[in-house]
Design a protein around this motif. Structure first.
Motif: not given
Length: 82
Positions: A26-28, A55, A22-24, A19-20
């Motif tokens: 910008a996609k899952s 958040p 995918s935040v950087f 999840s970290w």
């Protein structure tokens, strides 16, 4: 049972790391097998305990604490599995 808890523990850690990432990105990039195993547990926890504060999502931390607690109980009753 102890190995099962260890695998779940590692899957939750892996899910947090993914999840970290995918935040950087910008996609899952979350694999389907992880979401199919962990999402029912996350939904159950979220239904009974408020886990979002701003958040931040604390559901994985609560799941890790529950797994850790179950491992301690298991080891106290069956010390030979360690």
């Amino acid at each position: 049972m102890y190995i099962f808890l260890q695998i779940f523990y590692l899957l939750v850690i892996l899910d947090v790391i993914i999840s970290w990432v995918s935040v950087f990105m910008a996609k899952s990039v979350r694999p389907v097998f992880i979401s199919s195993l962990l999402d029912p547990l996350y939904i159950f926890i979220k239904k009974h305990i408020p886990t979002t504060f701003g958040p931040f999502e604390f559901t994985p931390i609560i799941v890790l604490l529950i797994i850790w607690f179950l491992q301690i109980i298991l080891l106290s009753f069956f010390p030979e599995i360690s």
